[in-house]
Design an enzyme around this catalytic site. Structure first.
Site, PDB file in Angstrom:
ATOM      1  N   GLY A 228       0.760  -1.241   0.000  1.00  0.00           N
ATOM      2  CA  GLY A 228       0.000   0.000   0.000  1.00  0.00           C
ATOM      3  C   GLY A 228       0.788   1.288   0.000  1.00  0.00           C
ATOM      4  N   GLU A 262       3.988  -6.452   1.840  1.00  0.00           N
ATOM      5  CA  GLU A 262       3.681  -6.889   0.476  1.00  0.00           C
ATOM      6  C   GLU A 262       3.695  -5.699  -0.470  1.00  0.00           C
ATOM      7  OE1 GLU A 262      -0.261  -8.395   1.087  1.00  0.00           O
ATOM      8  OE2 GLU A 262       0.392 -10.184   2.132  1.00  0.00           O
ATOM      9  N   PRO A 263       4.842  -5.058  -0.648  1.00  0.00           N
ATOM     10  CA  PRO A 263       4.865  -3.858  -1.470  1.00  0.00           C
ATOM     11  C   PRO A 263       4.860  -4.202  -2.962  1.00  0.00           C
ATOM     12  CG  PRO A 263       7.072  -4.352  -0.693  1.00  0.00           C
ATOM     13  CD  PRO A 263       6.169  -5.419  -0.125  1.00  0.00           C
ATOM     14  N   GLY A 264       4.101  -3.461  -3.721  1.00  0.00           N
ATOM     15  CA  GLY A 264       4.101  -3.627  -5.173  1.00  0.00           C
ATOM     16  C   GLY A 264       4.521  -2.329  -5.823  1.00  0.00           C
ATOM     17  N   ARG A 265       3.586  -1.381  -5.796  1.00  0.00           N
ATOM     18  CA  ARG A 265       3.781  -0.104  -6.482  1.00  0.00           C
ATOM     19  C   ARG A 265       5.062   0.625  -6.071  1.00  0.00           C
ATOM     20  NH1 ARG A 265      -0.777   2.962  -8.023  1.00  0.00           N
ATOM     21  NH2 ARG A 265      -1.885   1.736  -6.457  1.00  0.00           N
ATOM     22  N   ARG A 302      -4.872   3.076 -15.907  1.00  0.00           N
ATOM     23  CA  ARG A 302      -5.072   3.838 -14.668  1.00  0.00           C
ATOM     24  C   ARG A 302      -5.771   5.186 -14.860  1.00  0.00           C
ATOM     25  NH1 ARG A 302      -1.814   5.369 -11.450  1.00  0.00           N
ATOM     26  NH2 ARG A 302      -2.840   4.553  -9.597  1.00  0.00           N
ATOM     27  N   CYS A 332     -11.464   3.469 -28.849  1.00  0.00           N
ATOM     28  CA  CYS A 332     -12.814   4.003 -29.061  1.00  0.00           C
ATOM     29  C   CYS A 332     -13.585   4.139 -27.768  1.00  0.00           C
ATOM     30  CB  CYS A 332     -13.588   3.092 -30.001  1.00  0.00           C
ATOM     31  SG  CYS A 332     -12.951   3.174 -31.643  1.00  0.00           S
ATOM     32  N   TYR A 361       1.061  -1.656 -12.186  1.00  0.00           N
ATOM     33  CA  TYR A 361      -0.327  -1.675 -12.663  1.00  0.00           C
ATOM     34  C   TYR A 361      -0.456  -1.015 -14.038  1.00  0.00           C
ATOM     35  CZ  TYR A 361      -0.722  -2.741  -7.737  1.00  0.00           C
ATOM     36  OH  TYR A 361      -0.540  -3.302  -6.495  1.00  0.00           O
TER      37      TYR A 361
HETATM   38  N1  LLP Z   1      -1.234  -6.963  -0.812  1.00  0.00           N
HETATM   39  C1  LLP Z   1      -2.542  -7.086  -1.140  1.00  0.00           C
HETATM   40  C2  LLP Z   1      -3.363  -8.041  -0.400  1.00  0.00           C
HETATM   41  C3  LLP Z   1      -3.068  -6.292  -2.170  1.00  0.00           C
HETATM   42  O1  LLP Z   1      -4.357  -6.401  -2.471  1.00  0.00           O
HETATM   43  C4  LLP Z   1      -2.225  -5.382  -2.858  1.00  0.00           C
HETATM   44  C5  LLP Z   1      -2.761  -4.559  -3.947  1.00  0.00           C
HETATM   45  C6  LLP Z   1      -0.882  -5.306  -2.492  1.00  0.00           C
HETATM   46  C7  LLP Z   1      -0.419  -6.108  -1.458  1.00  0.00           C
HETATM   47  C8  LLP Z   1       0.087  -4.385  -3.145  1.00  0.00           C
HETATM   48  O2  LLP Z   1      -0.253  -3.050  -2.918  1.00  0.00           O
HETATM   49  P1  LLP Z   1       0.739  -1.869  -3.366  1.00  0.00           P
HETATM   50  O3  LLP Z   1       1.965  -1.939  -2.523  1.00  0.00           O
HETATM   51  O4  LLP Z   1       1.055  -2.058  -4.810  1.00  0.00           O
HETATM   52  O5  LLP Z   1      -0.064  -0.655  -3.136  1.00  0.00           O
HETATM   53  N2  LLP Z   1      -4.675  -1.296  -9.894  1.00  0.00           N
HETATM   54  C9  LLP Z   1      -4.594  -0.313  -8.851  1.00  0.00           C
HETATM   55  C10 LLP Z   1      -3.983  -0.874  -7.589  1.00  0.00           C
HETATM   56  C11 LLP Z   1      -4.675  -2.113  -7.071  1.00  0.00           C
HETATM   57  C12 LLP Z   1      -4.017  -2.679  -5.848  1.00  0.00           C
HETATM   58  C13 LLP Z   1      -4.540  -4.008  -5.526  1.00  0.00           C
HETATM   59  N3  LLP Z   1      -3.969  -4.628  -4.376  1.00  0.00           N
HETATM   60  C14 LLP Z   1      -3.851   0.896  -9.355  1.00  0.00           C
HETATM   61  O6  LLP Z   1      -3.463   0.920 -10.516  1.00  0.00           O
HETATM   62  O7  LLP Z   1      -3.690   1.876  -8.626  1.00  0.00           O
END
Ligand code: LLP
Length: 410
Positions: A228, A262-265, A302, A332, A361
């Protein structure tokens, strides 16, 4: 430039739309989070959903990352990236019986359970196997992440997790269930969170739950505070990774439990840009023009989906007086606007633009709408670049249909 390589050169060679990732920045972003723990026991489970390109996953795996997978298919991809089952947590609000049947025997680090029903289904599979399943319960803490409503997950009204009271009831049933091993509690309150308080609150919440469980004789192995951490999309600094990690460590330290995040972004977002060329220009109103580019909601959903802002820059700078543009994609749909009311030095056909902070994403959410092929992806490392996903072709797209269609209809 990306890590010493000219973006114009990469785009000329590989065509556009094109995702370009910086390996140096991926390493830097991973290290910033990892090192901020200052020796406190932890594991970074990179959220593959943000970007599960094989090369990126392998690079993060080599750096010592673990993985968070959101489907059995992400687990399969994670395995091919090199992640061992004990390095994978399986999250996700809807895991089908078939996915669970495949996942339970793997012996993952944990399946992050979202409901009492899911827990019972896992238990039944584990019992059949004669092997206890490692589970974490995802609790919905009813905390407002103060992010975009589409990507906030921690409120009671959201579909995610088990409500606190129901979780307590569930925990009370665990003692007599030998095929379930509760290893952690899990929260994830949302994505693109840019204020510290909700994240700190989530960490304090899991600490309180771990305490309750401990007093009831259920000792956890770790706590999982989810992902998050937000990034800056407009260039104005937001929450610093170090500050974020320190707040979590401070909250969890009294328990002595290892921390999973659980970092993604925050790892891949800033490390990627989407390159696109101007393919048409036409008047819009007295002060502004439409600049149509060869990337849109099919490559980067996005802006259309969340009205998300991404900086858009000319790759070759120009000192000319800026002009107003509505930067739109070729799809379109009126919502296919990549950047509203942008001010850029006058654009001409073929000019190359970089849509920044698109590493998370972006490619992961691309689609074939309008039969647009999935874009190519390039990883730049040490002054060199490799295509890490080739551009899809019509043959690639049609393969599955041709394989499925009865001969008479061909
Ligand atoms: N853990 C869980 C359980 C999650 O659902 C998510 C993201 C993450 C970790 C990773 O979160 P992050 O660190 O990336 O914020 N498509 C959207 C974002 C959807 C996120 C879904 N869950 C966007 O483009 O902003």
């Amino acid at each position: 430039m990306c890590d010493g390589v000219e973006l114009e050169a990469i785009a000329s060679a590989e065509g556009t739309p094109l995702y370009v990732y910086s390996a140096a920045l991926l390493r830097e972003r991973f290290a910033a989070l990892d090192e901020a723990f200052d020796g406190y026991p932890h594991a970074l489970h990179y959220a593959l959903k943000a970007n599960s390109n094989l090369a990126i996953g392998r690079l993060l795996h080599r750096l010592g990352s673990a993985a968070d997978a959101n489907s059995i298919w992400e687990i399969e991809v994670a395995r091919r990236m090199g992640f061992e089952p004990h390095q994978i947590v399986f999250t996700g609000v809807g895991k089908s019986p078939a996915e669970l049947a495949q996942a339970v025997p793997l012996g993952l680090k944990a399946i992050n359970v979202e409901s009492a029903g899911e827990l019972a289904r896992i238990e039944a599979i584990a019992e059949r196997l004669g092997q206890p399943a490692r589970v974490a319960v995802r609790i919905n803490p009813d905390i407002d992440a103060k992010s975009h409503p589409h990507i906030s997950t921690g409120l009671k009204i959201n579909k995610f997790g088990v409500p606190v009271d129901a979780a307590r009831e569930l925990f009370a049933t665990l003692k007599g269930r030998p095929f379930l091993k509760l290893v952690a509690v899990h929260v994830h309150i949302g994505s693109q969170v840019t204020s510290l308080e909700p994240l700190r609150g989530a960490a304090q919440f899991v600490v309180a739950m771990a305490g309750e469980l401990g007093r009831a004789g259920m000792q956890l192995e770790y706590v999982d505070v989810g992902g998050g951490l937000g990034i800056s999309y407009d260039g104005v600094p937001v929450l610093d990774p170090r500050e974020y990690v320190q707040a979590i460590v401070e909250a969890v330290r009294p328990t002595g439990l290892p921390i999973v995040i659980e970092p993604g972004r925050s790892i891949v977002g800033p490390a990627g840009a989407l390159l696109a060329r101007v393919i048409d220009l036409k008047p819009r109103n007295a002060i502004s023009e439409f600049a149509v580019i060869d990337a849109g909601m099919t490559e980067l959903m996005r802006p259309a989906l969340y009205s998300a802002f991404h900086r858009i820059e000319r790759v070759l700078e120009s000192g000319a007086e800026p002009h107003d543009y509505e930067i739109v994609g070729p799809v379109c749909e009126s919502s296919d606007v990549v950047g509203r009311d942008r001010s850029l030095a006058p654009l001409a056909m073929g000019d190359l633009l970089a849509i920044r902070d698109a590493g998370a994403y972006g490619a992961a959410m691309a689609s074939n709408y309008n039969r647009r092929p999935l874009p190519a992806e390039v990883l730049v490392d040490n002054g060199q670049w490799d295509v890490v996903r080739r551009r899809q072709t019509v043959d690639d797209m049609l393969e599955l249909e041709l394989a499925a269609a009865p001969v008479t209809t061909l």
